[in-house]
Design a protein around this motif. Sequence first.
Motif, PDB file in Angstrom:
ATOM      1  N   GLN A  21     -47.227  -2.735 -19.752  1.00 50.82           N
ATOM      2  CA  GLN A  21     -45.976  -2.874 -18.650  1.00 50.82           C
ATOM      3  C   GLN A  21     -45.615  -4.322 -19.012  1.00 50.82           C
ATOM      4  OE1 GLN A  21     -47.752  -2.433 -14.926  1.00 50.82           O
ATOM      5  NE2 GLN A  21     -47.725  -0.105 -15.250  1.00 50.82           N
ATOM      6  N   MET A  22     -46.242  -5.418 -19.237  1.00 52.35           N
ATOM      7  CA  MET A  22     -45.956  -6.555 -19.426  1.00 52.35           C
ATOM      8  C   MET A  22     -45.232  -6.980 -20.697  1.00 52.35           C
ATOM      9  SD  MET A  22     -49.156  -8.698 -17.871  1.00 52.35           S
ATOM     10  CE  MET A  22     -48.621 -10.459 -18.209  1.00 52.35           C
ATOM     11  N   GLU A  68     -43.727  -4.451 -22.348  1.00 51.81           N
ATOM     12  CA  GLU A  68     -42.371  -3.922 -22.347  1.00 51.81           C
ATOM     13  C   GLU A  68     -41.189  -4.672 -22.074  1.00 51.81           C
ATOM     14  OE1 GLU A  68     -42.667   1.201 -22.022  1.00 51.81           O
ATOM     15  OE2 GLU A  68     -43.250  -0.147 -20.126  1.00 51.81           O
ATOM     16  N   SER A  69     -41.514  -5.605 -21.207  1.00 52.69           N
ATOM     17  CA  SER A  69     -40.203  -6.041 -20.338  1.00 52.69           C
ATOM     18  C   SER A  69     -40.236  -7.350 -21.309  1.00 52.69           C
ATOM     19  CB  SER A  69     -40.677  -6.638 -19.000  1.00 52.69           C
ATOM     20  OG  SER A  69     -41.727  -7.443 -19.140  1.00 52.69           O
ATOM     21  N   ALA A  70     -41.129  -7.637 -22.210  1.00 51.70           N
ATOM     22  CA  ALA A  70     -40.814  -8.874 -22.871  1.00 51.70           C
ATOM     23  C   ALA A  70     -40.355  -8.588 -24.265  1.00 51.70           C
ATOM     24  CB  ALA A  70     -42.050  -9.803 -23.016  1.00 51.70           C
ATOM     25  N   VAL A  94     -37.887  -6.735 -26.076  1.00 51.31           N
ATOM     26  CA  VAL A  94     -36.527  -5.978 -25.762  1.00 51.31           C
ATOM     27  C   VAL A  94     -35.779  -5.803 -26.888  1.00 51.31           C
ATOM     28  CG1 VAL A  94     -34.458  -5.860 -24.694  1.00 51.31           C
ATOM     29  CG2 VAL A  94     -36.744  -6.756 -23.357  1.00 51.31           C
ATOM     30  N   HIS A 132     -39.076  -5.708 -33.268  1.00 52.86           N
ATOM     31  CA  HIS A 132     -39.452  -5.177 -31.785  1.00 52.86           C
ATOM     32  C   HIS A 132     -40.361  -3.917 -31.881  1.00 52.86           C
ATOM     33  CE1 HIS A 132     -35.895  -7.715 -31.030  1.00 52.86           C
ATOM     34  NE2 HIS A 132     -36.787  -8.359 -30.573  1.00 52.86           N
TER      35      HIS A 132
END
Length: 53
Positions: free
Chosen positions: A7-8, A10-12, A14, A20
């Motif tokens: 979760q952490m 995924e947001s970092a 992008v 990526h």
Amino acid sequence: MASIAVQMAESAIVGRDDKHERAMFAVFQVAIMLKKLNADYQAARHGERDIEP
């Protein structure tokens, strides 16, 4: 722990660049390995599986 890391990350991470994609692949693979490690550890701890390979 593995799902929190995903979760952490995924947001970092992008974007759809190759860089990526490789980073997300690595994070997901680590999450899979951590889940398996935890399952194996718990099975050994409760005597359901031998510790020796």
